[in-house]
Write an enzyme that holds these catalytic residues in place. Structure first.
Site, mmCIF file in Angstrom:
data_model
loop_
_atom_site.group_PDB
_atom_site.id
_atom_site.type_symbol
_atom_site.label_atom_id
_atom_site.label_comp_id
_atom_site.label_asym_id
_atom_site.label_seq_id
_atom_site.Cartn_x
_atom_site.Cartn_y
_atom_site.Cartn_z
ATOM 1 N N GLY A 142 24.775 14.833 31.962
ATOM 2 C CA GLY A 142 23.752 15.849 32.175
ATOM 3 C C GLY A 142 22.876 15.550 33.374
ATOM 4 N N ARG A 255 33.867 12.262 42.688
ATOM 5 C CA ARG A 255 34.266 12.928 43.934
ATOM 6 C C ARG A 255 35.532 12.305 44.513
ATOM 7 N NH1 ARG A 255 28.055 12.787 46.188
ATOM 8 N NH2 ARG A 255 27.359 14.795 45.322
ATOM 9 N N GLU A 375 29.919 19.069 42.143
ATOM 10 C CA GLU A 375 29.781 17.672 42.534
ATOM 11 C C GLU A 375 29.611 17.538 44.045
ATOM 12 O OE1 GLU A 375 32.558 15.077 40.550
ATOM 13 O OE2 GLU A 375 32.455 16.278 38.737
ATOM 14 N N GLY A 376 28.816 18.444 44.587
ATOM 15 C CA GLY A 376 28.512 18.439 46.011
ATOM 16 C C GLY A 376 29.090 19.638 46.719
#
Length: 396
Positions: A142, A255, A375-376
């Site tokens: 989270g 990533r 995630e970016g």
């Protein structure tokens, strides 16, 4: 002396013979994961995507644990302790089946488990890691909030001390595995800075609601977490990290897997397009015989090979010496963009069939629209690389 060409025939699915860059053990890992995906998930994944749910997700997670892929790159506590390349190859095969399957494994191993493994107490590790590795428990992570995505430092979830306990209040959004998780690693602002907390999901005040109506990552559980005066003991805090370094280092682990996984989705789309072009006849010829189709296939093969080489290079470097954040951003940014373009080009080769779930192409394309930004985002990874190139931060 004249150079002689290799006598062996070309493999259209591996013109550069990248398979030869892998060790026998690495190929064995890849092949075992591929066989599992083909047997256990492949026959059902289009239907799961269409209905927006994985059937028996707990049973599937347990099978993934038995396969040994949950937290496979971590050591001890029931984890397999395998290499970064092994993990990357696994992500590639999982995502060649579906991004939702890779997300399930990635969030479990690279986010929830990694956070506990890297920053948790021995009690946390002993309690949760063996169960998470076996797939008998499911974890989530989270961090993202409704108003704090690319800027986690502006999160509004807070944790305050109440005697020896902690009280957590806040909301988290777009949380993979959230409503099926047994444990959540939750990041919150405290007077000491950002801290991570290990939150059993049965704790009073914790709730998770599955988010519906998605057009991407449909074969994946995505949830909102609500923390309403969640009382936790002092031992719930991750003791080994303070600040954003904690969650961002976890994101780097995930990533890295995305750089491999995106190439799995791209490979699936490319192989589907290549096979289709050979079978589809128009104007009394297979469409693979036309120059424009060959140009598309060539461009896809080039980008797929380059992205796979990049992922393998990052994996070898990670195993040898570790990776810097900008190197991981390089792989995630390049490979997600390349994979999405490969899927879009493959769709044009399949024509109207390209939007049918009888083929994997549109499913991968839709999924990659999420992979491109989660995630970016493209912008964030661009600025991470830009700062490494210029020495100048440009985030604000």
């Amino acid at each position: 002396m004249r150079e002689q060409r290799a006598a062996r025939p070309a493999d259209p699915y591996d013109l550069l013979e990248l398979d030869r860059l892998l060790t026998p053990d690495e190929r064995a890992v890849r092949d075992s994961v591929r066989a599992f995906c083909d047997r256990r998930v492949g026959p059902d994944i289009a239907r799961w995507f269409e209905q927006g749910a994985i059937e028996d997700i707990r049973g599937l997670t347990k099978e993934l644990g038995e396969l040994g892929v949950l937290g496979m790159h971590l050591d001890g506590y029931g984890c397999a302790g395998m290499s970064a390349v092994d993990y990357g190859l696994t992500c590639m095969e999982l995502e060649a089946t579906d991004s939702g399957l890779r997300s399930l494994v990635s969030v479990q191993g690279s986010l929830a488990m990694y956070a506990i493994w890297a920053f948790g107490s021995e009690e946390h590790k002993q309690e949760w890691l063996p169960r998470l590795a076996a797939g008998t428990a499911i974890g989530c992570f989270g961090l993202t909030e409704p108003d704090a995505g690319s800027d986690p430092g502006s999160m509004r979830t807070v944790a305050r001390r109440d005697g020896a306990d902690w009280i957590l209040d806040g909301r988290k959004m777009w949380i993979t595995n959230g409503s099926v998780a047994d444990v959540a690693v939750v990041w919150a602002r405290t007077e000491e800075g950002v801290r991570g907390f290990v939150v059993p999901t049965g704790t009073a005040g914790f709730s998770a609601v599955e988010m519906k109506h998605k057009m991407s990552l449909r074969a994946s559980v995505t949830s909102e977490l609500v923390l309403d005066a969640v009382r936790l003991p002092a031992t719930a805090v991750l003791p080994e990290v303070r600040g954003l370094r904690g969650p961002l280092s976890c994101l780097d682990e995930a990533r890295y897997g995305i750089a491999w996984g995106a190439m799995g989705a791209a490979r699936s789309a490319f192989t589907s397009a290549l096979a289709y072009a050979g079978d589809r006849v128009q104007f009394d010829r297979p469409i693979s015989s036309f120059q424009l189709t060959q140009a598309k296939l060539t461009d896809m093969a080039l980008e797929l090979a380059k992205g796979t080489l990049l992922a393998l290079h990052l994996g070898r470097a990670k195993d040898e010496r570790g990776l810097r954040a900008e190197q991981i951003s390089f792989g995630k940014l390049n490979n997600t963009r390349a994979a999405l373009e490969i899927c879009r080009t493959a769709r044009t080769i399949l024509g109207a069939n390209g939007i049918s779930l009888e083929y994997p192409v549109i499913r991968h394309a839709n999924n990659l629209e999420s992979i491109l930004t989660y995630e970016g985002t493209v912008e964030m990874h661009t600025l991470i690389i830009g700062q490494a190139l210029t020495g100048q931060p440009a985030f604000r």
